[in-house]
Design a protein around this motif. Sequence first.
Motif: not given
Length: 526
Positions: A299-300, A332-335, A394-396
């Motif tokens: 999940x990017x 678009x909401x989640x990558x 990848x997470x913020x």
Amino acid sequence: MAAQEAAVPPDKGSGTTVDHSKLEVLQKEFASGPEVTAACLTCHTEASDQVKQSIHWTWDYEHPVTGQDLGKNNVINSYCVGVAANEPRCTSCHVGFGWKDMNEAPPQEANAVDCLVCHDKSDTYAKIPAGAGQPFGKEVKEGAMTNMGKPAQPVDLKLVAQSVGLPDRDNCGNCHFYGGGGDNVKHGDLSSVMHNPTEDIDVHMASDGLNFTCSECHVSDQHQWHGSRYNVTAKDTEGVPLPGQRHDVATCESCHDTEPHDSLTLIGFKLNSHRDKIACQTCHIPEYAKGGVPTKTVWDWSTAGKKNDEGKPFKVAEYESKSGKKKPTYDSMKGDFEWGEDLKPEYFWFDGQVEYANADKDVVPGEIMLVNTISGSQEDDKSRIWPFKVMRGKQPYDTERNRLLYPHLFGPGSDTAYWGKWDWDTAFEAGAAASGTEYSGSFDFVSTEMFWPITHMVAPAKDAVQCEECHKENGRLANIAGIHIPGANPMGPGGKLGAVILALTLLGIIGHAIMRFFGRKNMKEH
């Protein structure tokens, strides 16, 4: 689907000795979930207090070894990141009604506990995905969906209240099979296929076999369930000291004891000796994400927010499962996403202890951030080699504070929710305020990994991992350093020593044969 006209009789699978359709207190139309719970409590007087002591209610868990404060209320994950600021959506799977703020405890009223979500046997009860735990009513908006991805139907609370019984796979699975935003997204070994599995999917839960419910292993006592991913009994040395099943842990040994194989055979003896360092699941769950239901593996978040040529968010579904269903590979909401099915687990030493990064652990730019850390080693008597799903992505994170961030994602009409305003800065500011953390105003995305123990989807014995799958080069346990597996490294020290011994043995045999040949020849000449 029309609502059922009659409650499910108690002899049709409710598991109780009471026909609730005959109880006077349930002979009314109910306008809300709390009204039903109030009726339940007239007989089950202690149930609400018991539920409120459970992690299903508090979403809070203090780890007895690490002291870390865990539970859904506190941890960060590799999926929708965190509950804080996203409560109405996330608490749709809470065992209560109306929890809207993680900075406060769940509602304190006794009738705020949701009895029906665990005890419905009519298969008609469903919660509103963004309703903070409230169930659908008799009127449902057109196009409304349940958290299971099915079209929502009106809920007749009277029917459901009269149809209650002991929890089954559906009751547990309606939340646990769909965690992380969809079917089998999170765990990998818990999916919709477990509602009605065959033996090749799970030998214990097979509808045409043992037909176990979840509570056969996760035994409850006063609404407290045994078995936790935060504090796993990775090595059960007690087994079954007395006849019957133990009721204090959810381990294989609590039913099968510590020597489950026939010790009178050589293979059984060797397998029992393996159990000291290898978890039962390592051999008996050769694959997960079975039955045509894939699990999310990547999940990017860094690619979220793209728009199409019309300036609108969009989705792409390029993964097709073995059952023929399309899964999103971009949203678009989640990558960006990646999926997999019939996957071999990854293997690590594990002592049952899990520590989470949360928002108090440093991110090292350029290095993989472990969202949770599993501990264990070869030298530790409590550790064994366990199978895992490793979730990557990848997470913020805050580039000045070097901490993972809590984004405010969900909230129709909100000025700060990312899924609406498409502004990461405002989403992080709102998430920081809701979670009691900070946001410097500078962010980026870091590669992450998260470890999920695999313990469901147990295969039949005939399909267990075979010896040669590990005892060969690049076998299943090739990533486990510091152990010697015969046959796994022919050119290693052990392999070379074995080759030398074999060569010397062959030379000895050849030398002995030569000596016997010439010895016989000399005897004939004399």
